[in-house]
Scaffold this motif. Structure first.
Motif, PDB file in Angstrom:
ATOM      1  N   CYS A  71       0.839  -1.197   0.000  1.00  0.00           N
ATOM      2  CA  CYS A  71       0.000   0.000   0.000  1.00  0.00           C
ATOM      3  C   CYS A  71       0.877   1.251   0.000  1.00  0.00           C
ATOM      4  O   CYS A  71       1.560   1.539   0.980  1.00  0.00           O
ATOM      5  CB  CYS A  71      -0.923   0.027   1.207  1.00  0.00           C
ATOM      6  SG  CYS A  71      -1.936   1.513   1.252  1.00  0.00           S
ATOM      7  N   VAL A  73      -0.039   4.292   0.079  1.00  0.00           N
ATOM      8  CA  VAL A  73      -0.597   5.377   0.890  1.00  0.00           C
ATOM      9  C   VAL A  73      -0.028   5.347   2.313  1.00  0.00           C
ATOM     10  O   VAL A  73       0.409   6.359   2.846  1.00  0.00           O
ATOM     11  CB  VAL A  73      -2.142   5.305   0.940  1.00  0.00           C
ATOM     12  CG1 VAL A  73      -2.713   6.414   1.828  1.00  0.00           C
ATOM     13  CG2 VAL A  73      -2.720   5.400  -0.460  1.00  0.00           C
ATOM     14  N   CYS A  74      -0.018   4.158   2.926  1.00  0.00           N
ATOM     15  CA  CYS A  74       0.349   4.093   4.340  1.00  0.00           C
ATOM     16  C   CYS A  74       1.610   3.275   4.582  1.00  0.00           C
ATOM     17  O   CYS A  74       1.985   3.033   5.724  1.00  0.00           O
ATOM     18  CB  CYS A  74      -0.803   3.512   5.149  1.00  0.00           C
ATOM     19  SG  CYS A  74      -1.062   1.755   4.833  1.00  0.00           S
ATOM     20  N   CYS A  85      -6.127   3.639   7.332  1.00  0.00           N
ATOM     21  CA  CYS A  85      -5.958   3.644   5.868  1.00  0.00           C
ATOM     22  C   CYS A  85      -6.978   2.700   5.218  1.00  0.00           C
ATOM     23  O   CYS A  85      -7.384   1.710   5.807  1.00  0.00           O
ATOM     24  CB  CYS A  85      -4.542   3.221   5.512  1.00  0.00           C
ATOM     25  SG  CYS A  85      -4.240   3.220   3.725  1.00  0.00           S
ATOM     26  N   CYS A  87      -6.589   0.527   2.997  1.00  0.00           N
ATOM     27  CA  CYS A  87      -6.118  -0.852   2.821  1.00  0.00           C
ATOM     28  C   CYS A  87      -6.397  -1.666   4.094  1.00  0.00           C
ATOM     29  O   CYS A  87      -6.801  -2.815   4.032  1.00  0.00           O
ATOM     30  CB  CYS A  87      -4.634  -0.892   2.469  1.00  0.00           C
ATOM     31  SG  CYS A  87      -3.542  -0.452   3.829  1.00  0.00           S
TER      32      CYS A  87
HETATM   33 ZN   LIG Z   1      -2.683   1.560   3.360  1.00  0.00          ZN
END
Ligand SMILES: [Zn+2]
Length: 297
Positions: A71, A73-74, A85, A87
């Motif tokens: 992931c 993003v995180c 997040c 995910c």
């Molecule tokens: Zn994530």
């Protein structure tokens, strides 16, 4: 890398373990679960800092292993800032739904799939309002600060569909939801009353505690169970304790107000109509209409 720097391997392994730990804690029973998510998150941050330090000291760039994150993003921490997040939410929801047996129910019965096509005129307006009220409730859900609802109306008018949609949305926000039919809920109490554990090989109280502890309790089809003095007093105590703790409840029933009063006593009924927002479900049986449309094709 791991062979060259054993400390890195240790930090890396510990980091990989925190994902499942966060999920387990998010699904944890009882008051402590939120705090433990925070604790694990702090542990994660410390481990991540440790890993960066090891990388730096050994002449590697700090983001050396970031490419392995699934992931972006995180970085698989499960958190995007202070928010969970997406995910991790997906992971939590999948785990949760599978373990709670809610997967099949909530898979197709979402806000997106709720159709007003099966309702006419005034019913359509009312059902649109109901769906909007519940969407606002679910998407803005805050434990201890949200309303309780009483879904009233005949079978096949979308009570289960919207309950399921609410359950899924609130679970996706990371909260602890218990969705149970009145029948199963009361038989769990009956089993403890007669000294049988309602959980297989587990802690006897755990199964009943979840009705009290969860952030949102959804009781489906109140009235379908066999009612007696014992179940009535269980219901009263359960609602009473949840109301005192400002914990949300959604109850759906085919029974009218008089039938509710007759079966569940005045004190339960006055709780229901005094502290729950009633939502009326009106129209013609949706399931029947769907069947008819299927056969007409
Ligand atoms: Zn994530």
């Amino acid at each position: 890398m791991s062979e060259k720097v054993p400390a890195f391997a240790a930090a890396d392994r510990a980091l990989q373990m925190t994902g499942p730990k966060i999920i387990a804690a998010s699904l944890g029973r009882g008051e402590g679960s939120r705090e433990s998510v925070e604790a694990i998150r702090r542990e994660y941050d410390a481990l991540a800092a440790e890993r960066r330090r090891i990388l730096r000291e050994n002449g590697y760039p700090e983001d050396w292993c970031d490419v392995r994150y699934s992931c972006p993003v995180c970085s698989d921490s499960g958190y995007d800032g202070i928010e969970i997040c997406d995910c991790l939410k997906r992971e939590i929801v999948k785990n949760y739904l599978e373990s709670s047996g809610l997967y099949t129910l909530t898979k197709n019965q979402t806000f997106e799939t709720f159709s007003l096509d099966y309702y006419e005129k005034d019913d359509k307006i009312r059902m649109k309002q109901n769906a909007e009220i519940l969407y606002r409730f679910a998407s803005g859900f805050r434990p201890g600060q949200s309303d309780s609802f009483l879904f009233l109306g005949a079978t096949g008018l979308g009570k289960t569909h919207l309950s399921s949609a609410v359950a899924r949305t609130v679970i996706e926000k990371g909260y602890y939801v218990v969705y149970e039919s009145a029948q199963n809920l009361f038989s769990a109490y009956e089993m403890r009353r007669f000294g049988q554990s309602s959980t297989v090989g587990g802690d006897e109280d755990d199964d009943l505690d979840r009705f009290l502890d969860c952030d949102l309790l959804i009781i489906d089809d109140l009235g379908a169970e066999i009612t007696n003095k014992f179940t009535v007093s269980c219901l009263y105590n359960l609602l009473n304790m949840r109301m005192i703790r400002h914990k949300s409840v959604i109850i759906s029933t085919n029974l009218g107000k008089d039938e509710l009063r007759e079966r569940y006593s005045e004190r339960v009924t006055s709780r229901l109509f005094g502290e729950f927002s009633p939502l009326l479900f009106r129209g013609r049986d949706v399931r029947e209409q769907k069947l008819r449309r299927t056969y007409a094709k």
